[in-house]
Design a protein around this motif. Structure first.
Motif, PDB file in Angstrom:
ATOM      1  N   UNK A  71      14.182  75.536  54.543  1.00 11.98           N
ATOM      2  CA  UNK A  71      13.820  76.563  53.552  1.00 11.98           C
ATOM      3  C   UNK A  71      13.746  77.968  54.143  1.00 11.98           C
ATOM      4  N   UNK A  72      13.351  78.096  55.392  1.00 13.72           N
ATOM      5  CA  UNK A  72      13.257  79.420  56.005  1.00 13.72           C
ATOM      6  C   UNK A  72      14.651  80.007  56.218  1.00 13.72           C
ATOM      7  N   UNK A  73      15.617  79.184  56.599  1.00 12.91           N
ATOM      8  CA  UNK A  73      16.991  79.668  56.778  1.00 12.91           C
ATOM      9  C   UNK A  73      17.618  80.032  55.433  1.00 12.91           C
ATOM     10  N   UNK A  74      17.216  79.359  54.390  1.00 12.90           N
ATOM     11  CA  UNK A  74      17.815  79.557  53.069  1.00 12.90           C
ATOM     12  C   UNK A  74      17.202  80.758  52.334  1.00 12.90           C
ATOM     13  N   UNK A  75      15.932  81.075  52.599  1.00 15.15           N
ATOM     14  CA  UNK A  75      15.211  82.114  51.857  1.00 15.15           C
ATOM     15  C   UNK A  75      15.573  83.515  52.352  1.00 15.15           C
ATOM     16  N   UNK A  76      15.357  84.497  51.474  1.00 13.84           N
ATOM     17  CA  UNK A  76      15.539  85.906  51.829  1.00 13.84           C
ATOM     18  C   UNK A  76      14.423  86.717  51.183  1.00 13.84           C
ATOM     19  N   UNK A  77      14.244  87.942  51.637  1.00 13.34           N
ATOM     20  CA  UNK A  77      13.320  88.887  51.012  1.00 13.34           C
ATOM     21  C   UNK A  77      11.869  88.460  51.068  1.00 13.34           C
ATOM     22  N   UNK A  78      11.171  88.617  49.937  1.00 11.81           N
ATOM     23  CA  UNK A  78       9.745  88.316  49.870  1.00 11.81           C
ATOM     24  C   UNK A  78       9.446  86.844  50.116  1.00 11.81           C
ATOM     25  N   UNK A  79      10.332  85.974  49.648  1.00 12.30           N
ATOM     26  CA  UNK A  79      10.119  84.544  49.870  1.00 12.30           C
ATOM     27  C   UNK A  79      10.142  84.226  51.364  1.00 12.30           C
ATOM     28  N   UNK A  80      11.096  84.816  52.085  1.00 16.62           N
ATOM     29  CA  UNK A  80      11.170  84.576  53.521  1.00 16.62           C
ATOM     30  C   UNK A  80       9.974  85.193  54.236  1.00 16.62           C
ATOM     31  N   UNK A  81       9.531  86.378  53.784  1.00 18.09           N
ATOM     32  CA  UNK A  81       8.342  87.025  54.360  1.00 18.09           C
ATOM     33  C   UNK A  81       7.131  86.110  54.211  1.00 18.09           C
ATOM     34  N   UNK A  82       6.990  85.500  53.037  1.00 23.57           N
ATOM     35  CA  UNK A  82       5.856  84.606  52.795  1.00 23.57           C
ATOM     36  C   UNK A  82       5.951  83.341  53.652  1.00 23.57           C
ATOM     37  N   UNK A  83       7.138  82.750  53.750  1.00 21.89           N
ATOM     38  CA  UNK A  83       7.306  81.540  54.557  1.00 21.89           C
ATOM     39  C   UNK A  83       7.055  81.811  56.038  1.00 21.89           C
ATOM     40  N   UNK A  84       7.527  82.955  56.544  1.00 18.37           N
ATOM     41  CA  UNK A  84       7.288  83.305  57.945  1.00 18.37           C
ATOM     42  C   UNK A  84       5.804  83.577  58.203  1.00 18.37           C
ATOM     43  N   UNK A  85       5.131  84.205  57.250  1.00 15.79           N
ATOM     44  CA  UNK A  85       3.690  84.453  57.392  1.00 15.79           C
ATOM     45  C   UNK A  85       2.918  83.139  57.406  1.00 15.79           C
ATOM     46  N   UNK A  86       3.287  82.207  56.547  1.00 12.09           N
ATOM     47  CA  UNK A  86       2.628  80.899  56.538  1.00 12.09           C
ATOM     48  C   UNK A  86       2.886  80.145  57.831  1.00 12.09           C
ATOM     49  N   UNK A  87       4.091  80.279  58.365  1.00 18.25           N
ATOM     50  CA  UNK A  87       4.419  79.631  59.631  1.00 18.25           C
ATOM     51  C   UNK A  87       3.603  80.238  60.776  1.00 18.25           C
ATOM     52  N   UNK A  88       3.302  81.539  60.675  1.00 21.40           N
ATOM     53  CA  UNK A  88       2.517  82.214  61.709  1.00 21.40           C
ATOM     54  C   UNK A  88       1.019  81.956  61.549  1.00 21.40           C
ATOM     55  N   UNK A  89       0.606  81.304  60.459  1.00 22.10           N
ATOM     56  CA  UNK A  89      -0.798  80.966  60.284  1.00 22.10           C
ATOM     57  C   UNK A  89      -1.503  81.727  59.182  1.00 22.10           C
ATOM     58  N   UNK A  90      -0.838  82.678  58.544  1.00 18.29           N
ATOM     59  CA  UNK A  90      -1.438  83.431  57.441  1.00 18.29           C
ATOM     60  C   UNK A  90      -1.119  82.695  56.144  1.00 18.29           C
ATOM     61  N   UNK A  91      -2.086  81.942  55.639  1.00 19.77           N
ATOM     62  CA  UNK A  91      -1.856  81.093  54.477  1.00 19.77           C
ATOM     63  C   UNK A  91      -1.793  81.878  53.168  1.00 19.77           C
TER      64      UNK A  91
END
Length: 127
Positions: A32-52
């Motif tokens: 999903x992270x490779x497939x997403x762009x923009x705000x969706x990718x920003x949210x997925x990367x933040x969740x991966x970094x620990x910001x739920x």
């Protein structure tokens, strides 16, 4: 008549041997992270970094709520609508607008204050 029965039997047997193309290939869905762009990718990367909750959308518990120590409400703008459930037994929510720099008191007596965080720049969002 016999040839018709043989032809029908062969047609039925051919159908039994068909296999779905999706089952025969060995491909899978992309990450999903490779497939997403923009705000969706920003949210997925933040969740991966620990910001739920990167956009401050989850409900928070009230703090002390005094004028000296108001409950802090996070936002990405200079204003935000806030709902307060004054009593545990209440079935309705009391809504109010909070603005930066102006603490506000709810009808129940709790104080709220807005804390502004920088929003992600739309031109620097991950692709």
């Amino acid at each position: 008549m016999t040839s018709l029965l043989v032809r029908q039997a062969l047609n039925v047997s051919r159908r039994e041997f068909h296999v779905c193309a999706a089952l025969s290939c060995k491909k899978s869905m992309p990450d999903p992270i490779e497939h997403a762009t923009g705000l969706e990718k920003y949210e997925l990367l933040a969740k991966q970094a620990g910001n739920d909750d990167p956009f401050f959308l989850k409900a928070t518990q009230r703090g002390k709520g005094t004028k000296e120590e108001p409950t802090i409400v996070n936002a990405m703008d200079t204003y935000r609508m806030v709902g307060c459930v004054c009593n545990e037994e209440d079935t309705n929510i009391k809504w109010m607008w909070l603005c930066e720099g102006h603490p506000k008191r709810c009808e129940c007596g709790y104080w709220f204050e807005l804390k502004v965080h920088p929003a992600p720049d739309k031109f620097s969002l991950p692709l």
